[in-house]
Design an enzyme around this catalytic site. Structure first.
Site, PDB file in Angstrom:
ATOM      1  N   ARG A  68      46.040  35.510  41.998  1.00 46.22           N
ATOM      2  CA  ARG A  68      45.793  34.395  42.884  1.00 46.22           C
ATOM      3  C   ARG A  68      46.919  33.347  42.539  1.00 46.22           C
ATOM      4  NH1 ARG A  68      39.354  33.992  41.445  1.00 46.22           N
ATOM      5  NH2 ARG A  68      39.883  35.858  40.256  1.00 46.22           N
ATOM      6  N   GLU A 105      37.993  38.885  28.896  1.00 41.33           N
ATOM      7  CA  GLU A 105      36.504  38.512  28.232  1.00 41.33           C
ATOM      8  C   GLU A 105      36.063  39.765  27.432  1.00 41.33           C
ATOM      9  OE1 GLU A 105      35.055  35.297  30.725  1.00 41.33           O
ATOM     10  OE2 GLU A 105      33.759  34.929  29.062  1.00 41.33           O
TER      11      GLU A 105
END
Ligand code: PRP
Ligand code: MG
Length: 182
Positions: A68, A105
């Site tokens: 992105r 994560e």
């Protein structure tokens, strides 16, 4: 970020509950980038991070992070009149590459840049991405660019998820702190 860009982000971001897992509210910036005026406001705001207080361009290159960050990096580079470097996820570039693993994560991933064909030594690089969350992606990119000899002092993102601590991770990077504009 400038008021106009903040307002555009607030107006167009789609908040999705329980994605990618229960309890998380996902901020989807897709509608921001799909709106011409919002995209222009965001690109202008990100590009300000590449200027000194007098308004002069203070970077030599913009690095956009896969995927992105690509949407933004090229626009920011055009605004500043410098080139753009695509920092790729692993396995996309032909060898030889420089590679840096970074933590997500859950698990880890890797970013790569070409080891030949572009000389980053001494070049002032502005790193651009859409979201700063844990900071794993951006710290990986900064470490990679620094290993190639680049000077990276600043990262510019559209959205910072402050609770996840990315900013402090960048402030404590070996090789010197990295400032965040959000
Ligand atoms: C998302 C986002 C940032 C990163 C932020 O990218 O675009 O790059 O996560 O998270 P972090 O600060 O915890 O690293 P993602 O890896 O999901 O992939 P994409 O850009 O290719 O969609
Ligand atoms: Mg990303």
């Amino acid at each position: 970020m400038a008021d106009e860009a903040s307002a555009a982000v607030a107006a167009h971001t789609r908040h999705v509950a329980d994605f990618p897992e229960p309890g998380v509210v996902f901020a989807d910036l897709t509608p921001v980038f799909a709106d011409g005026a919002a995209l222009a406001a965001v690109i202008d705001a990100l590009a300000e991070s590449g200027r000194d207080p007098a308004g002069a361009v203070a970077v030599d290159l913009v690095a956009g992070l896969d995927a992105r960050g690509f949407l933004l990096g090229s626009g920011v580079a055009l605004r500043l009149g410098v080139g753009v470097l695509a920092v790729r996820k692993a396995g996309k570039l032909p060898p030889p590459v420089l590679r840096e693993e970074y933590t997500l994560e859950y698990g880890c991933a890797a970013l790569e840049i070409p080891a030949e064909g572009i000389d980053l030594r001494g070049r002032r690089v502005l790193v651009v991405d859409d979201v700063l969350a844990t900071g794993g992606t951006v710290t990986g990119a900064v470490a990679l660019l620094r290993r190639a000899g680049a000077q990276v002092q600043r990262v510019s993102v559209v959205l910072e998820l402050e609770a996840l601590g990315g900013r402090s991770r960048l402030a404590e990077m070996p090789g010197g702190p990295v400032e965040v504009s959000a």
